[in-house]
Design a protein around this motif. Structure first.
Motif: not given
Ligand code: ATP
Length: 323
Positions: A271-297
């Motif tokens: 809004f401050a930059a005077g842009l027209r917004v056509d899409e604004l969506t929150e993209v959440r990682g899945s639990l599988e992503d979270a699990f890999l992030a936690a146990t990856g090492d």
């Protein structure tokens, strides 16, 4: 309540369980998750008195399994659905179990109905599918009307209808005030079933979390946004230290390495930059992503496409036990 305190178990060179502590509280489903070889089954076997720990304790309502009076009425266990004699019928198997556990034989019909096997109770178990054997294992666990349940991979072999049924069953059992401890590799399923997650790797605790908190804290959240002048937004985002990634269809994915970026913040910048917004969506990682992030090492075994050797050297295990 189920309490594991400083539990350790070594097999030769392998530290299967290493100073592990966690609780599974009454009225909650606690998901017990970790990669292959993390030590889940060993922990559950010790909890159920099938193995001795080298150190620490695993207690049900304050007592180790071996010290429980009428253990089948304190805790019901589903550890391995494959061990039933194939020549026996489900009914004969449960009658035998009830005799061993000094449980009223009338319970056999009750539990067969409860798990939906009453129509096939006199068929030989050798002809059962894995899903039917899981139900039979659960029937055995329920024989003593136990206060708590310990289930090792109960969703294995179940079809979608069976998974749905098992999930509702587990949730209902906990809602009646019982502690239900469930190990599973199906993390997306655990996100629908468990209130709390105990995440382990290489025998050690990685953390205990509320399921929602786990997904929120461990999985990256980004904001997908499409505007009329993406280059202006890119500059504005970089000024704020946000990471910017181009995604398909002219959209940008914005994230804040410090965390906490949300759609209103991005909307205000647009809004401050005077842009027209056509899409604004929150993209959440899945639990599988979270699990890999936690146990990856702490993975002992990796898929070939990750490019890591199966016997990669152990990395330090994070042991922050979140409340
Ligand atoms: N009886 C045993 N003898 C020797 N090593 C064992 C024994 N039982 C387990 N282990 C080892 O201990 C570690 C933990 O195994 P465990 O089966 O408890 O893990 P898990 O998390 O249940 O794995 P999975 O999800 O693959 O079933 C593994 O490295 C395993 O090879």
């Amino acid at each position: 309540m189920i309490e594991v305190e400083g539990l350790s178990r070594r097999y030769g060179e392998t530290m299967a369980v290493d100073s592990l502590s966690f609780t599974a509280e009454d009225g909650l489903v606690t998901g017990f998750v970790g990669p292959n070889g993390a030590g889940k089954s060993t922990t559950l076997r010790i909890l159920l008195g099938l193995e001795r720990p080298d150190g620490g304790s695993a207690c049900i309502d304050g007592h180790p399994y071996g010290a429980l009076d009428r253990p089948m009425s304190r805790v019901g266990a589903l550890l391995d659905a494959g061990w039933v004699h194939p020549g026996r019928s489900a009914r004969a198997h449960l009658r035998w179990l009830s005799q061993v556990g000094r449980i009223d034989a009338d319970r056999v019909d009750t539990v067969l109905t409860r798990v939906g096997l009453d129509g096939v109770a006199d068929r030989r178990v050798g002809g059962y599918s894995l899903g039917m054997r899981q139900r039979l294992g659960l029937a055995g666990a329920l024989l003593g009307e136990p206060a708590h349940l310990v289930l090792d991979e109960p969703l294995n072999g179940l079809d979608p209808d069976g998974v749905h049924w098992m999930r509702r069953f587990i949730r209902h059992y906990a809602e009646c005030g019982n502690a239900v401890l469930v190990s599973s590799h199906l993390l997306s399923e655990m996100s629908l079933t468990a209130d709390r997650l105990v995440v382990i790797g290489r025998g050690s605790l990685i953390g205990q979390y509320d399921t929602d908190e786990f997904v929120r804290s461990m999985s990256a959240t980004s904001i997908r946004v499409r505007v009329d002048r993406p280059e202006v937004l890119r500059d504005a985002a970089c000024t704020r230290g946000w990471a910017v990634e181009a995604t398909g269809a002219g959209a940008l994915a914005l994230s804040d390495p410090a965390g906490g970026l949300d759609t209103p913040s991005v909307g205000r910048v647009c809004f401050a930059a005077g842009l027209r917004v056509d899409e604004l969506t929150e993209v959440r990682g899945s639990l599988e992503d979270a699990f890999l992030a936690a146990t990856g090492d702490v993975l002992d075994y990796r898929s070939p496409e990750t490019g890591h050797a199966v016997d990669a050297p152990p990395a330090a295990v994070r042991t922050e036990a979140a409340g």
